[in-house]
Design an enzyme around this catalytic site. Structure first.
Site, PDB file in Angstrom:
ATOM      1  N   HIS A 258       0.383   0.549 -17.156  1.00  0.00           N
ATOM      2  CA  HIS A 258       1.142   1.802 -17.196  1.00  0.00           C
ATOM      3  C   HIS A 258       0.627   2.686 -18.327  1.00  0.00           C
ATOM      4  O   HIS A 258       0.122   2.203 -19.329  1.00  0.00           O
ATOM      5  CB  HIS A 258       2.624   1.528 -17.437  1.00  0.00           C
ATOM      6  CG  HIS A 258       3.349   1.007 -16.240  1.00  0.00           C
ATOM      7  ND1 HIS A 258       4.250  -0.035 -16.306  1.00  0.00           N
ATOM      8  CD2 HIS A 258       3.319   1.378 -14.937  1.00  0.00           C
ATOM      9  CE1 HIS A 258       4.734  -0.277 -15.098  1.00  0.00           C
ATOM     10  NE2 HIS A 258       4.190   0.573 -14.254  1.00  0.00           N
TER      11      HIS A 258
ATOM     12  N   ASN B 278       2.444   4.050  -7.230  1.00  0.00           N
ATOM     13  CA  ASN B 278       3.384   4.716  -8.135  1.00  0.00           C
ATOM     14  C   ASN B 278       2.673   5.765  -8.984  1.00  0.00           C
ATOM     15  O   ASN B 278       1.567   5.522  -9.483  1.00  0.00           O
ATOM     16  CB  ASN B 278       4.038   3.697  -9.060  1.00  0.00           C
ATOM     17  CG  ASN B 278       5.110   2.883  -8.380  1.00  0.00           C
ATOM     18  OD1 ASN B 278       5.279   2.942  -7.165  1.00  0.00           O
ATOM     19  ND2 ASN B 278       5.851   2.109  -9.150  1.00  0.00           N
TER      20      ASN B 278
END
Length: 364
Positions: free
Chosen positions: A231, A290
């Site tokens: 991330h 995502n």
């Protein structure tokens, strides 16, 4: 789904939020046609509108998702979040808002919730209660799908809890996303930056254990397997992805099941990924990716550019380069600069869709 030429060929498809068999058929269509649907995190009505506007422009299905923190922000940071009350409220309110306006944008929308760690299960439970209440009244859940991220727990516990929730979600024909292996970096207050490197790469055996445990319950589950995902934002090449592992996961599962590419895979932590890595992931059965960090920057960049261009008009309510008594209301009105933020986010959402081959899938 290979015989379908457009999303509109899917039985039961409609503009707006889709759930159950229809939502699952969109993922099957994506897998068959080798594209992935980006899931964009939203935190407000403005970011929701930006995602929907982009989906309309690229004429393709889209995913909108709420994180626990984003949902809390949606409800208002002044609210007490004891027992995840504000996050539950924000998720439910946001879901109803999406449902109210999405049909007007003319594309199907999959409505999802993002990472839910074990400590956040009260949030997950609250959303499921809202889903079940909505199902009783409308014959479908409020959300299309939810994600459980129990990757910090031992694999057996992770899978066991997912099994329990999938049993409950099956009753309302809902999709579960789960994570096996850990996505590194920091996202929405969850810090995995210090995890050991081996945790960033799942094994084919690990991934198949999930399929073996969940498939007898329902076909409607996706797996976010770790293949080096992190991330946050990084320069291209700095994230050591191994998309070839996704091929290994599919091959191992195919040998066990006798079905070609049986897994529905999810790509987390895509910022900084190179195009060839994204394409390899899609070819290996990734149906969802995502996106959050990049659209956060895009939203802010619209405000930044506006401020730099109009700085002289944004120093007070009265007085600007045109005169000391000239009003500036048309510049500091939130509708002006928030619209600039939406514009740059729309462009970034559309760009991501193109990267994932998700354009004109709603062409008739």
């Amino acid at each position: 789904m290979a015989s379908c030429n457009s999303v509109w060929d899917i039985p039961g498809i409609k503009a707006g939020v889709v759930t159950g068999d229809v939502a699952w058929a969109i993922l099957e269509f994506a897998k068959a046609k080798k594209f992935a649907i980006p899931a964009f995190n939203v935190t407000s009505s403005s970011t929701i509108v930006a995602v929907l506007e982009a989906a309309k422009k690229i004429n393709s299905p889209i995913m909108i998702q709420f994180s626990q923190g984003g949902a809390q922000f949606m409800a208002g940071k002044a609210l007490d979040n004891a027992g995840q009350a504000a996050s539950i409220l924000g998720s439910v309110a946001g879901a109803h808002f999406v449902r109210a306006i999405a049909p007007s944008y003319g594309v199907p929308v999959i409505l999802h919730s993002d990472h839910c760690a074990k400590k956040l299960l009260p949030w997950f439970d609250g959303m499921l209660e809202a889903d079940e209440a909505y199902f009783k009244e409308h014959g479908e859940p409020l959300f299309s799908s939810h994600m459980l991220d129990l990757s910090e727990e031992p694999d057996d516990e992770n899978i066991s809890i997912c099994k329990k929730y999938l049993e409950r979600m099956k009753a309302i024909n809902q999709i579960l996303e789960m994570e096996i292996g850990i996505t590194g970096g920091v996202e929405d207050g969850v810090d995995n930056s210090g995890v050991s490197k081996d945790k960033l790469y799942s094994s084919p055996q690990d991934v198949y254990k999930v399929h073996e445990a969940l498939s007898p319950i329902s076909e409607k589950f996706t797996i976010a397997a770790a293949f080096g995902n992190v991330h946050g934002v990084y320069k291209p090449g700095n994230v050591k992805l191994r998309p070839e592992l996704l091929v290994d996961y599919q091959k191992f599962a195919a040998e066990k099941t006798g079905k070609e590419m049986p897994l529905f895979l999810v790509f987390h932590g895509g910022s900084g990924s190179e195009m060839h890595e994204i394409e390899a992931a899609i070819d290996a059965g990734v149906v969802k990716m995502n996106v959050d960090t990049d659209t956060q920057w895009a939203y802010w960049e619209g405000v930044l550019k506006f401020y730099k261009a109009k700085e002289g008009y944004l120093q007070g309510q009265i007085g600007n380069p045109e005169g000391e008594d000239k009003p500036n209301k048309s510049y500091y009105d939130p509708r002006k600069w928030l619209r600039e933020a939406e514009g740059t986010m729309v462009a970034r959402v559309a760009e991501q869709c193109k990267m994932l081959r998700n354009t004109d899938k709603c062409a008739k």
